[in-house]
Design an enzyme around this catalytic site. Structure first.
Site, PDB file in Angstrom:
ATOM      1  N   GLU A   1       0.844  -1.187   0.000  1.00  0.00           N
ATOM      2  CA  GLU A   1       0.000   0.000   0.000  1.00  0.00           C
ATOM      3  C   GLU A   1       0.882   1.241   0.000  1.00  0.00           C
ATOM      4  OE1 GLU A   1      -3.499  -2.121   2.710  1.00  0.00           O
ATOM      5  OE2 GLU A   1      -2.653  -0.193   3.333  1.00  0.00           O
ATOM      6  N   PRO A   2       0.316   2.416  -0.249  1.00  0.00           N
ATOM      7  CA  PRO A   2       1.135   3.637  -0.233  1.00  0.00           C
ATOM      8  C   PRO A   2       1.903   3.822   1.075  1.00  0.00           C
ATOM      9  CG  PRO A   2      -0.998   4.104  -1.204  1.00  0.00           C
ATOM     10  CD  PRO A   2      -1.072   2.702  -0.682  1.00  0.00           C
TER      11      PRO A   2
ATOM     12  N   GLY B   1       4.609  -0.745   2.630  1.00  0.00           N
ATOM     13  CA  GLY B   1       5.341  -1.524   1.646  1.00  0.00           C
ATOM     14  C   GLY B   1       6.136  -2.596   2.352  1.00  0.00           C
TER      15      GLY B   1
ATOM     16  N   GLN C   1      30.216  -1.011 -17.112  1.00  0.00           N
ATOM     17  CA  GLN C   1      31.481  -0.276 -17.092  1.00  0.00           C
ATOM     18  C   GLN C   1      32.489  -0.876 -18.074  1.00  0.00           C
ATOM     19  OE1 GLN C   1      31.590   2.421 -15.285  1.00  0.00           O
ATOM     20  NE2 GLN C   1      33.705   3.043 -15.697  1.00  0.00           N
TER      21      GLN C   1
ATOM     22  N   GLU D   1       9.181  -7.428  -2.613  1.00  0.00           N
ATOM     23  CA  GLU D   1       9.106  -8.605  -1.740  1.00  0.00           C
ATOM     24  C   GLU D   1      10.027  -8.468  -0.522  1.00  0.00           C
ATOM     25  OE1 GLU D   1       8.885 -12.508  -3.515  1.00  0.00           O
ATOM     26  OE2 GLU D   1       8.219 -11.636  -5.412  1.00  0.00           O
TER      27      GLU D   1
ATOM     28  N   SER E   1      16.145  -4.721   0.724  1.00  0.00           N
ATOM     29  CA  SER E   1      17.368  -5.281   1.303  1.00  0.00           C
ATOM     30  C   SER E   1      17.474  -4.983   2.796  1.00  0.00           C
ATOM     31  CB  SER E   1      18.598  -4.723   0.576  1.00  0.00           C
ATOM     32  OG  SER E   1      18.661  -5.220  -0.756  1.00  0.00           O
TER      33      SER E   1
END
Length: 382
Positions: free
Chosen positions: A119-120, A123, A333, A360, A363
Site C-alpha cells: 500500500e502507499p 510496503g 562499465q 518482496e 534489502s
C-alpha cells in the site's frame, strides 16, 4: 555429487529453458506493449507447460526455472513469476471451489493473477496495511456473511489488468499482523478500479482503488484474521526465487562480458589481457556463483522443511539481488558507452536489476529478518 550441484537432467533442463526463452519467448516479449500485461507471452508460458511446472514445483525447481528464463528473457521470467506470486495463495490456501475456478485458467495461460499486499503507506512494513474490510450486514442474499473492502493498494504487479487479485485487508483493527485476512477478488467486482504506473523498467504495475468492494466468506483464502500467514508462506517460497531471477540476470551480464572482453581490442590486445579487467571479471563470476549457491541452499531448506527458512530466504534474496546489481553495473562499465545505448542487453538489464532489491521486502528488511532470527536463536539456546 557435491552439495547443491545440479545433476545432468537438471543441467539439460536449464539449457532447454534458456533456449526456449531466447528462441520462442523473447520474440513475443519484444512484441509486447511496455507497461502492459503481455497475454500472448503468458499464453505461451501455459502452452509450453511452464506454468504447470511452476505451480507443481518445489522451491529448488522454481529457482532453476526463474534463473534459466531470466538468463534468456527477463520479461518471460517476470511474467511467469507474477503468475506464481498471485496464484500460490490460491493453490495453498484456497477452497476447492476457488481452485477449480482459477487454477486451470492460470495453468493454461488464460487468466492473469496478481498479489495485492503493498500500500502507499505499507510496503516493506506489510503488517501496517490499512485497506480495511468492514462487516457487511447485507452482502448478497445472506446477511452477515461478508465485508466491504475500502482503501488503496499500490505497486501491484499486473494491476490493473489482472483477472483476479489475492488481496490482503485488515479485518480486525489494532491487531497488527493477526488482524489481516486474505481474499480472492475477481477483477470485475463492483467498486474495484485501478491505474497503471509508469516505472523505470516498463513492467505492468499499478494502483488499485477499493470503493466498498463486496467480498463474502467464499472469497476468503485460509482463515479470517490469518491472512498474514498466507502472505508470509508465499514470500518465504518466492524470496529465494527472486534471488534466482537476480542470478539469472547476473549470469547473462557475465556471459556478455566474457564475450566482449575476449573480442574487444584496446591497447594492442584484447581487454581480457588487462589485469584490471580480468580481475573484475573474476570477481563478477565469484560473487555470482556464491549467490547461486546461497539461493539453492535456501530453496533446498524450504523443500526439506528445515528450520530457519525465513532467515535463509532473506539471505538468498539479499545477497543475490545486491550481487546482481554489482555484476550488471560492472558489466556496463567494461562495455563502455555501447552498453548505455537503448536496446542493448546491458541497458535492459541495468533497468531490470534495480527493482528486485526493493520488492518482496527491501534489502534493509532482509537484514532485519536475518538479524532478528540470529538473536532469537541465540536467546533460545542460552
Amino acid at each position: 555429487m557435491t552439495a547443491f550441484s545440479l545433476d545432468p537432467g537438471q543441467t539439460s533442463w536449464c539449457e532447454e529453458l534458456r533456449a526456449l526463452a531466447e528462441q520462442r519467448l523473447r520474440p513475443l516479449a519484444e512484441k509486447g506493449e511496455p507497461g502492459h500485461v503481455n497475454r500472448p507471452l503468458i499464453a505461451a508460458l501455459g502452452e509450453s507447460g511452464l506454468l504447470d511446472r511452476m505451480l507443481d514445483s518445489g522451491a529448488l525447481d522454481l529457482c532453476l526455472l526463474r534463473e534459466s528464463l531470466a538468463r534468456g528473457c527477463t520479461e518471460a521470467e517476470t511474467a511467469l513469476a507474477l503468475q506464481g506470486l498471485g496464484t500460490h495463495p490460491v493453490l495453498r490456501a484456497g477452497t476447492s471451489a476457488q481452485r477449480a475456478r482459477w487454477l486451470p485458467e492460470v495453468r493454461a495461460g488464460r487468466a492473469v493473477a496478481a498479489f495485492a499486499l503493498s500500500e502507499p503507506g505499507a510496503g516493506s512494513d506489510a503488517a501496517a496495511l490499512t485497506l480495511h474490510a468492514e462487516p457487511d450486514s447485507g452482502t448478497g442474499s445472506v446477511p452477515g456473511r461478508g465485508w466491504r473492502l475500502t482503501g488503496e493498494k499500490c505497486w501491484i504487479s499486473n494491476a490493473p489488468e489482472a483477472d483476479f487479485y489475492t488481496v490482503f485487508a485488515r479485518t480486525t483493527r489494532g491487531a497488527g499482523s493477526r488482524g489481516v485476512t486474505a481474499f480472492l477478488v475477481p477483477a470485475d467486482r463492483p467498486g474495484l478500479t485501478g491505474t497503471a504506473l509508469d516505472m523505470l523498467s516498463p513492467h505492468p504495475i499499478g494502483t488499485l482503488c477499493f470503493d466498498g468492494v463486496p467480498v463474502t466468506v467464499e472469497d476468503v483464502l485460509g482463515e479470517p484474521d490469518r491472512g498474514f500467514r498466507v502472505a508470509m508462506d508465499t514470500l518465504n517460497l518466492f524470496r529465494p526465487s527472486v534471488g534466482a531471477f537476480a542470478v539469472g540476470m547476473a549470469r547473462a551480464a557475465l556471459d556478455a562480458t566474457l564475450a566482449h572482453t575476449a573480442e574487444r581490442i584496446a591497447f594492442k590486445g584484447p581487454l581480457k589481457d588487462l589485469q584490471a579487467v580480468s580481475h573484475q571479471v573474476a570477481e563478477m563470476a565469484t560473487r555470482t556463483e556464491a549467490a547461486r549457491l546461497l539461493v539453492y541452499a535456501a530453496a533446498a531448506a524450504y523443500d526439506a522443511g528445515e528450520p530457519g527458512v525465513p532467515r535463509r530466504a532473506a539471505m538468498a534474496k539479499l545477497y543475490a539481488t545486491e550481487t546482481a546489481q554489482y555484476v550488471v553495473d560492472t558489466a556496463v562499465q567494461l562495455h563502455g558507452a555501447r552498453a548505455l545505448r537503448r536496446g542493448h542487453l546491458l541497458e535492459h538489464l541495468y533497468r531490470e536489476v534495480r527493482a528486485p532489491r526493493i520488492y518482496e521486502g527491501a534489502s534493509e528488511v532482509q537484514r532485519t529478518v536475518i538479524a532478528r532470527e540470529l538473536y532469537a536463536n541465540k536467546e533460545a539456546s542460552a
